[in-house]
Design an enzyme around this catalytic site. Structure first.
Site, PDB file in Angstrom:
ATOM      1  N   ILE A 145       0.847  -1.199   0.000  1.00 29.14           N
ATOM      2  CA  ILE A 145       0.000   0.000   0.000  1.00 29.14           C
ATOM      3  C   ILE A 145       0.880   1.247   0.000  1.00 29.14           C
ATOM      4  CG2 ILE A 145      -1.792   1.262   1.265  1.00 29.14           C
ATOM      5  CD1 ILE A 145      -2.857  -1.417   2.279  1.00 29.14           C
TER       6      ILE A 145
ATOM      7  N   HIS B  92      -2.753 -13.352   0.907  1.00 29.83           N
ATOM      8  CA  HIS B  92      -3.974 -12.660   0.495  1.00 29.83           C
ATOM      9  C   HIS B  92      -4.684 -13.379  -0.647  1.00 29.83           C
ATOM     10  CE1 HIS B  92      -1.832  -9.495   2.712  1.00 29.83           C
ATOM     11  NE2 HIS B  92      -3.044  -9.255   3.150  1.00 29.83           N
TER      12      HIS B  92
ATOM     13  N   ALA C 298       3.748  -1.699   9.267  1.00 28.22           N
ATOM     14  CA  ALA C 298       3.037  -2.499  10.272  1.00 28.22           C
ATOM     15  C   ALA C 298       3.083  -3.954   9.853  1.00 28.22           C
ATOM     16  CB  ALA C 298       1.574  -2.061  10.368  1.00 28.22           C
TER      17      ALA C 298
ATOM     18  N   PHE D 152     -10.651  -1.419   4.283  1.00 30.56           N
ATOM     19  CA  PHE D 152     -11.234  -2.729   4.035  1.00 30.56           C
ATOM     20  C   PHE D 152     -10.184  -3.475   3.185  1.00 30.56           C
ATOM     21  CE2 PHE D 152     -15.370  -2.764   6.170  1.00 30.56           C
ATOM     22  CZ  PHE D 152     -15.234  -1.559   6.813  1.00 30.56           C
TER      23      PHE D 152
ATOM     24  N   PHE E  29       2.420   3.726   7.260  1.00 27.08           N
ATOM     25  CA  PHE E  29       1.939   2.441   6.729  1.00 27.08           C
ATOM     26  C   PHE E  29       2.648   1.255   7.376  1.00 27.08           C
ATOM     27  CE2 PHE E  29       1.415   5.520   3.280  1.00 27.08           C
ATOM     28  CZ  PHE E  29       0.095   5.319   2.931  1.00 27.08           C
TER      29      PHE E  29
ATOM     30  N   TYR F 143      -4.135  -8.549  15.542  1.00 28.40           N
ATOM     31  CA  TYR F 143      -3.878  -7.526  14.525  1.00 28.40           C
ATOM     32  C   TYR F 143      -4.847  -6.353  14.699  1.00 28.40           C
ATOM     33  CZ  TYR F 143      -4.277  -5.206  10.008  1.00 28.40           C
ATOM     34  OH  TYR F 143      -4.383  -4.265   9.018  1.00 28.40           O
TER      35      TYR F 143
ATOM     36  N   ILE G 256      -9.848 -22.254  -0.148  1.00 28.15           N
ATOM     37  CA  ILE G 256     -10.927 -21.447   0.439  1.00 28.15           C
ATOM     38  C   ILE G 256     -10.948 -21.735   1.930  1.00 28.15           C
ATOM     39  CG2 ILE G 256     -13.395 -20.990   0.465  1.00 28.15           C
ATOM     40  CD1 ILE G 256     -13.557 -21.945  -2.398  1.00 28.15           C
TER      41      ILE G 256
HETATM   42  N1  UDP Z   1      -8.830 -16.413   1.904  1.00 30.22           N
HETATM   43  C1  UDP Z   1      -9.008 -17.660   1.333  1.00 30.22           C
HETATM   44  N2  UDP Z   1      -7.952 -18.232   0.659  1.00 30.22           N
HETATM   45  C2  UDP Z   1      -6.727 -17.614   0.565  1.00 30.22           C
HETATM   46  C3  UDP Z   1      -6.560 -16.352   1.167  1.00 30.22           C
HETATM   47  C4  UDP Z   1      -7.628 -15.776   1.817  1.00 30.22           C
HETATM   48  O1  UDP Z   1     -10.086 -18.238   1.403  1.00 30.22           O
HETATM   49  O2  UDP Z   1      -5.810 -18.198  -0.037  1.00 30.22           O
HETATM   50  C5  UDP Z   1      -9.970 -15.754   2.562  1.00 30.22           C
HETATM   51  C6  UDP Z   1      -9.697 -15.291   3.980  1.00 30.22           C
HETATM   52  O3  UDP Z   1      -9.950 -16.325   4.909  1.00 30.22           O
HETATM   53  C7  UDP Z   1     -10.658 -14.114   4.085  1.00 30.22           C
HETATM   54  C8  UDP Z   1     -10.690 -13.522   2.661  1.00 30.22           C
HETATM   55  O4  UDP Z   1     -10.247 -14.582   1.821  1.00 30.22           O
HETATM   56  O5  UDP Z   1     -11.938 -14.555   4.408  1.00 30.22           O
HETATM   57  C9  UDP Z   1      -9.784 -12.336   2.485  1.00 30.22           C
HETATM   58  O6  UDP Z   1      -8.531 -12.671   3.038  1.00 30.22           O
HETATM   59  P1  UDP Z   1      -7.229 -11.791   2.846  1.00 30.22           P
HETATM   60  O7  UDP Z   1      -6.115 -12.523   3.537  1.00 30.22           O
HETATM   61  O8  UDP Z   1      -7.039 -11.481   1.401  1.00 30.22           O
HETATM   62  O9  UDP Z   1      -7.566 -10.421   3.553  1.00 30.22           O
HETATM   63  P2  UDP Z   1      -8.071 -10.091   5.055  1.00 30.22           P
HETATM   64  O10 UDP Z   1      -9.571 -10.011   4.960  1.00 30.22           O
HETATM   65  O11 UDP Z   1      -7.578 -11.162   5.979  1.00 30.22           O
HETATM   66  O12 UDP Z   1      -7.460  -8.765   5.331  1.00 30.22           O
END
Ligand code: UDP
Length: 323
Positions: free
Chosen positions: A12, A187, A75, A169, A73, A141, A205
């Site tokens: 970011i 992510h 962190a 978000f 930023f 966190y 997932i």
């Molecule tokens: N997630 C997932 N598979 C992955 C990475 C993330 O299912 O390989 C899910 C995670 O559990 C959350 C959403 O995707 O519900 C977004 O996760 P991310 O880590 O991108 O961002 P966060 O919401 O934790 O900041």
């Protein structure tokens, strides 16, 4: 304006630095490169290597930069990791943050812009989430960011430090030059796109039994350039307080994977896994306050645009940054 950016080599931060420079500001990036990348720092910025174990280092760096504003930023920002290593989160996000605030105070810095998070709310009573919802984080966190929000308020009350704290978000997407590369990628969007790049056989997932229509977590994805633009608006004198940054649209993990399939034109297999500890089922922003008070105008609000920009960057940088 002279702007001191901690974490300006991270995902970011690097894109905010690019946007600040495009807007004509002078930028000093202060980053220990523990998560960030030297080549993610726009060459128009001055780079200073941070020594976070020495609390005086940041005081010296801020005093020599004499910034008008600090954008903070730097962190640790992984929900899952914070559930296994909370000390890392409190030490860095709170302890090192206080060192930076002290540096700001001693150098007479006028404005402080802080990267907070929707994780400070915990599972909300209703969505879209407004800034006045109770903050009850369910992971260290979110708790560490909430603690720093409170500390910021004390610095405002006692020393008059003007601050804006953005509750992000889910930041996603890329510019042409800068994008998302974490050494260990957790992510969703980059992990799904790695499958499309042929680097992984399938994505995962985390949780398919949430109380959501398709059983997977719902998040609000915001384009990184829209997020960066809000920071530029926040630097105007008189802007002060807490602001959500999101689009107000929630997408489930399965919907994000489908969008990645549509954008890449590829089939992306997904394997259901257990829930990731610390994940709230649904987080969707109400960002009217930023739209009204900061005149913030998100321009890339469609998930398709967000994923398309990320896909472009990942195709051009399949291994991310070289360092
Ligand atoms: N997630 C997932 N598979 C992955 C990475 C993330 O299912 O390989 C899910 C995670 O559990 C959350 C959403 O995707 O519900 C977004 O996760 P991310 O880590 O991108 O961002 P966060 O919401 O934790 O900041």
């Amino acid at each position: 304006m002279n702007v001191f950016v901690t974490g300006g080599a991270g995902y970011i931060g690097s894109i905010c630095v690019e946007e600040l420079l495009n807007a004509g500001q002078t930028v000093i990036v202060y980053d220990d490169l523990s998560e960030g990348h030297r080549s993610a720092v726009d060459p128009r910025a001055r780079f200073v290597t941070a020594q976070p174990r020495d609390p005086d280092d940041v005081i010296r760096a801020v005093q020599s930069a004499k910034p008008d504003a600090i954008l903070h930023f730097a962190a640790n920002a992984l929900v899952g990791e914070s559930m296994t290593n909370p000390g890392k989160y409190f030490r860095n996000n709170v302890g090192n943050g206080v060192n930076l605030l002290e540096a700001a105070r001693l150098a007479g810095v006028r404005k402080f812009v802080f990267s907070s998070t929707c994780a400070t709310y915990g599972p909300p009573d209703h969505v879209p989430m407004t800034e006045d919802l109770p903050q009850r984080p369910i992971n260290p966190y979110g708790e560490s960011k909430l603690m720093f929000e409170k500390i910021l308020q004390w610095y405002h009350q006692i020393f008059g430090l003007e601050f804006v704290a953005f509750r992000y978000f889910n930041a996603a997407g890329a510019t042409e030059r800068f994008g998302e590369h974490h050494r260990v990628e957790t992510h969703l969007i980059p992990n799904v796109l790695k499958v499309a790049l042929g680097q992984k056989p399938h994505c995962e997932i985390f949780g398919t039994d949430y109380p959501t229509p398709d059983g997977t977590c719902i998040r609000d994805y915001i384009h990184i350039v829209d997020l960066a633009q809000a920071h530029i608006l926040a630097m105007a004198p008189g802007k002060q307080g807490f602001y959500n940054l999101g689009n107000g649209d929630g997408y489930s993990v399965r919907e994000v994977i489908r969008m990645c399939e549509q954008v890449t034109g590829q089939n992306i297999p997904a394997v259901p896994k257990p829930r990731r500890p610390g994940d709230p089922p649904k987080l969707v922003a109400g960002a009217q306050r930023a739209i009204q008070e900061l005149a913030w105008k998100p321009r890339l609000a469609k998930l398709e645009d967000i994923v398309t920009s990320a896909w472009r960057w990942h195709q051009a940088h399949p291994n991310g940054y070289p360092d």
